[in-house]
Write a protein that holds these residues in place. Structure first.
Motif, PDB file in Angstrom:
ATOM      1  N   THR A 187     135.326  -9.399  48.923  1.00 33.89           N
ATOM      2  CA  THR A 187     136.141  -9.460  48.872  1.00 33.89           C
ATOM      3  C   THR A 187     136.351  -9.458  50.966  1.00 33.89           C
ATOM      4  OG1 THR A 187     136.992  -6.864  49.706  1.00 33.89           O
ATOM      5  CG2 THR A 187     137.196  -8.190  47.250  1.00 33.89           C
ATOM      6  N   ASP A 240     141.517 -10.378  54.926  1.00 32.09           N
ATOM      7  CA  ASP A 240     142.700 -10.932  54.783  1.00 32.09           C
ATOM      8  C   ASP A 240     143.662 -11.490  53.419  1.00 32.09           C
ATOM      9  OD1 ASP A 240     145.038 -12.448  55.104  1.00 32.09           O
ATOM     10  OD2 ASP A 240     143.518 -14.459  55.892  1.00 32.09           O
ATOM     11  N   PRO A 241     143.891 -10.780  52.641  1.00 36.16           N
ATOM     12  CA  PRO A 241     144.797 -10.750  51.792  1.00 36.16           C
ATOM     13  C   PRO A 241     144.656 -12.774  51.329  1.00 36.16           C
ATOM     14  CG  PRO A 241     146.179  -9.196  52.463  1.00 36.16           C
ATOM     15  CD  PRO A 241     144.759  -9.960  53.389  1.00 36.16           C
ATOM     16  N   ASP A 257     141.416 -14.391  50.677  1.00 35.86           N
ATOM     17  CA  ASP A 257     141.063 -13.078  49.657  1.00 35.86           C
ATOM     18  C   ASP A 257     141.406 -14.492  48.292  1.00 35.86           C
ATOM     19  OD1 ASP A 257     138.944 -12.201  48.511  1.00 35.86           O
ATOM     20  OD2 ASP A 257     140.919 -10.448  47.440  1.00 35.86           O
ATOM     21  N   ARG A 258     142.576 -14.351  48.502  1.00 40.41           N
ATOM     22  CA  ARG A 258     143.443 -15.664  47.517  1.00 40.41           C
ATOM     23  C   ARG A 258     143.317 -16.682  47.607  1.00 40.41           C
ATOM     24  NH1 ARG A 258     145.327 -14.905  42.646  1.00 40.41           N
ATOM     25  NH2 ARG A 258     146.642 -15.989  42.116  1.00 40.41           N
TER      26      ARG A 258
END
Length: 115
Positions: A36, A39-40, A43-44
């Protein structure tokens, strides 16, 4: 139809969603291997990029520039068979009609084939 027979052009996302336990496990392994990032959004984005990747392109990336084939065609065919035969399909009746046999994929020696 999301329960179509899987091919080398089937995306990893389709395998994860419709490949039964084997497809879900394969995608789980890929996600764990990616790790991971903080930063979300990034990551997405990484996860969605992998989900949209066809199996054959994934194999090409896996083989890379190593000078030898890490993932030969026989392994890809075996993986497709596992995804097609895996329990946990969304609709077991339709899954059984699209199950690939080992002999149809030319993975077994002739002495083991029923013909």
């Amino acid at each position: 139809d999301p329960l179509r027979p899987f091919t080398l052009r089937t995306t990893i996302g389709d395998l994860a969603e419709h490949g039964g336990c084997a497809g879900a496990a394969f995608f789980w392994i890929l996600k764990k291997a990616m790790g991971t990032v903080e930063d979300p959004v990034e990551d997405r984005l990484r996860v969605e990029m992998v989900r949209s990747l066809p199996l054959q392109q994934f194999a090409n990336f896996a083989n890379g520039n190593s000078g030898y084939v890490v993932m030969p065609d026989a392994v890809l065919k075996l993986m497709l068979c596992c995804f097609s035969c895996s329990p946990g399909q969304k609709d077991e009746h339709h899954a059984s009609t699209r199950t690939a046999s080992f002999s149809s994929l030319n993975l077994l020696p002739r002495c083991f084939s029923s013909a």
